[in-house]
Design a protein around this motif. Structure first.
Motif, PDB file in Angstrom:
ATOM      1  N   ASN A   1       0.836  -1.208   0.000  1.00 45.92           N
ATOM      2  CA  ASN A   1       0.000   0.000   0.000  1.00 45.92           C
ATOM      3  C   ASN A   1       0.867   1.253   0.000  1.00 45.92           C
ATOM      4  OD1 ASN A   1      -2.196  -1.724   0.224  1.00 45.92           O
ATOM      5  ND2 ASN A   1      -2.558  -1.316   2.380  1.00 45.92           N
ATOM      6  N   ARG A   2       1.916   1.233   0.804  1.00 48.46           N
ATOM      7  CA  ARG A   2       2.801   2.402   0.925  1.00 48.46           C
ATOM      8  C   ARG A   2       3.538   2.669  -0.396  1.00 48.46           C
ATOM      9  NH1 ARG A   2       4.957   0.805   5.465  1.00 48.46           N
ATOM     10  NH2 ARG A   2       6.959   0.118   4.648  1.00 48.46           N
ATOM     11  N   HIS A   3       4.035   1.623  -1.032  1.00 46.25           N
ATOM     12  CA  HIS A   3       4.762   1.801  -2.292  1.00 46.25           C
ATOM     13  C   HIS A   3       3.850   2.286  -3.418  1.00 46.25           C
ATOM     14  CE1 HIS A   3       8.508   0.290  -0.832  1.00 46.25           C
ATOM     15  NE2 HIS A   3       8.146  -0.979  -0.762  1.00 46.25           N
ATOM     16  N   SER A   4       2.669   1.679  -3.532  1.00 48.26           N
ATOM     17  CA  SER A   4       1.799   1.969  -4.675  1.00 48.26           C
ATOM     18  C   SER A   4       0.884   3.168  -4.462  1.00 48.26           C
ATOM     19  CB  SER A   4       0.945   0.743  -5.013  1.00 48.26           C
ATOM     20  OG  SER A   4      -0.036   0.529  -4.011  1.00 48.26           O
ATOM     21  N   GLY A   5       0.529   3.430  -3.217  1.00 50.44           N
ATOM     22  CA  GLY A   5      -0.470   4.469  -2.962  1.00 50.44           C
ATOM     23  C   GLY A   5      -1.892   3.956  -3.091  1.00 50.44           C
ATOM     24  N   TYR A   6      -2.034   2.675  -3.376  1.00 48.98           N
ATOM     25  CA  TYR A   6      -3.344   2.041  -3.504  1.00 48.98           C
ATOM     26  C   TYR A   6      -3.497   0.980  -2.415  1.00 48.98           C
ATOM     27  CZ  TYR A   6      -3.430   3.916  -8.299  1.00 48.98           C
ATOM     28  OH  TYR A   6      -3.427   4.726  -9.398  1.00 48.98           O
TER      29      TYR A   6
ATOM     30  N   THR B   1      -4.970  -2.224  -6.427  1.00 50.44           N
ATOM     31  CA  THR B   1      -3.690  -1.724  -6.933  1.00 50.44           C
ATOM     32  C   THR B   1      -3.676  -1.680  -8.454  1.00 50.44           C
ATOM     33  OG1 THR B   1      -2.548  -2.675  -5.039  1.00 50.44           O
ATOM     34  CG2 THR B   1      -1.179  -2.032  -6.906  1.00 50.44           C
TER      35      THR B   1
ATOM     36  N   THR C   1       0.984   5.147  -9.821  1.00 50.18           N
ATOM     37  CA  THR C   1       1.462   4.738  -8.503  1.00 50.18           C
ATOM     38  C   THR C   1       2.162   5.898  -7.801  1.00 50.18           C
ATOM     39  OG1 THR C   1       3.499   3.876  -9.466  1.00 50.18           O
ATOM     40  CG2 THR C   1       1.730   2.286  -9.072  1.00 50.18           C
ATOM     41  N   ARG C   2       2.180   5.832  -6.487  1.00 47.12           N
ATOM     42  CA  ARG C   2       2.822   6.860  -5.676  1.00 47.12           C
ATOM     43  C   ARG C   2       4.317   6.900  -5.959  1.00 47.12           C
ATOM     44  NH1 ARG C   2       1.412   6.039   0.158  1.00 47.12           N
ATOM     45  NH2 ARG C   2      -0.380   7.275  -0.430  1.00 47.12           N
ATOM     46  N   LYS C   3       4.925   5.728  -6.076  1.00 51.54           N
ATOM     47  CA  LYS C   3       6.367   5.595  -6.263  1.00 51.54           C
ATOM     48  C   LYS C   3       6.629   4.960  -7.628  1.00 51.54           C
ATOM     49  CE  LYS C   3       8.768   4.231  -2.570  1.00 51.54           C
ATOM     50  NZ  LYS C   3       9.369   3.360  -1.546  1.00 51.54           N
TER      51      LYS C   3
END
Length: 166
Positions: A100-105, A110, A115-117
């Protein structure tokens, strides 16, 4: 241009915003999300072949560097084959909270788009042979249907061969 389902309105996600900004033609496919239902549930709900429903998996290498794997819904990833092809010692799925933290989803929602990153993306090569795929649109209970070559063009996805029958 995105087609809207007259019965169901789905608000924008970072994925749909990116697809629209890049001029990608897609169809939004909302369905009733079921916890742990996976691609079998989404495919059955939407009347699609599960092989053409593509799951987005957040994984990591031996150094905990994240990567995305796009895989047929009815297959799983051979982490050994994937690691060998990408030059890693090992590859494993991320814990849900890390994913969740890596993708933002949220896991289950997902999307590889928006994606966030920024992460390297690997796509099972046989997905590219399909005329259209359904892939998560950035929210649980929402897929987008589009041409698989979009994954190469927008994500710079690298084709790999690591599918195992479920």
């Amino acid at each position: 241009m995105a087609k809207k389902d007259s019965k169901t309105h789905v608000s924008e996600t970072p994925a749909t915003q990116l697809l629209k900004a890049q001029g990608v033609a897609f169809i939004g496919l909302p369905y009733d999300y079921v916890e742990h239902g996976g691609t079998a549930h989404s495919a059955a709900s939407l009347g699609l072949d599960e092989h053409s429903v593509v799951k987005t998996l957040v994984m990591q290498d031996q150094d905990a560097k994240p990567l995305l794997v796009l895989m047929h819904g009815d297959c799983k990833v051979s982490t050994k084959a994937l690691a060998r092809q990408i030059g890693a010692k090992s590859v494993e799925p991320c814990a849900p909270e890390v994913a969740n933290r890596h993708s933002g989803y949220l896991v289950g929602g997902t999307s590889p788009f928006g994606t966030r990153k920024a992460m390297p993306v690997y796509i099972e090569a046989s997905i590219l042979d399909l005329p259209r795929i359904a892939i998560n649109g950035g929210r649980r209970g929402f897929l987008v249907q589009l041409e698989p070559q979009v994954c190469l063009r927008l994500l710079g996805a690298t084709p790999v061969q690591c599918a195992l029958a479920e």
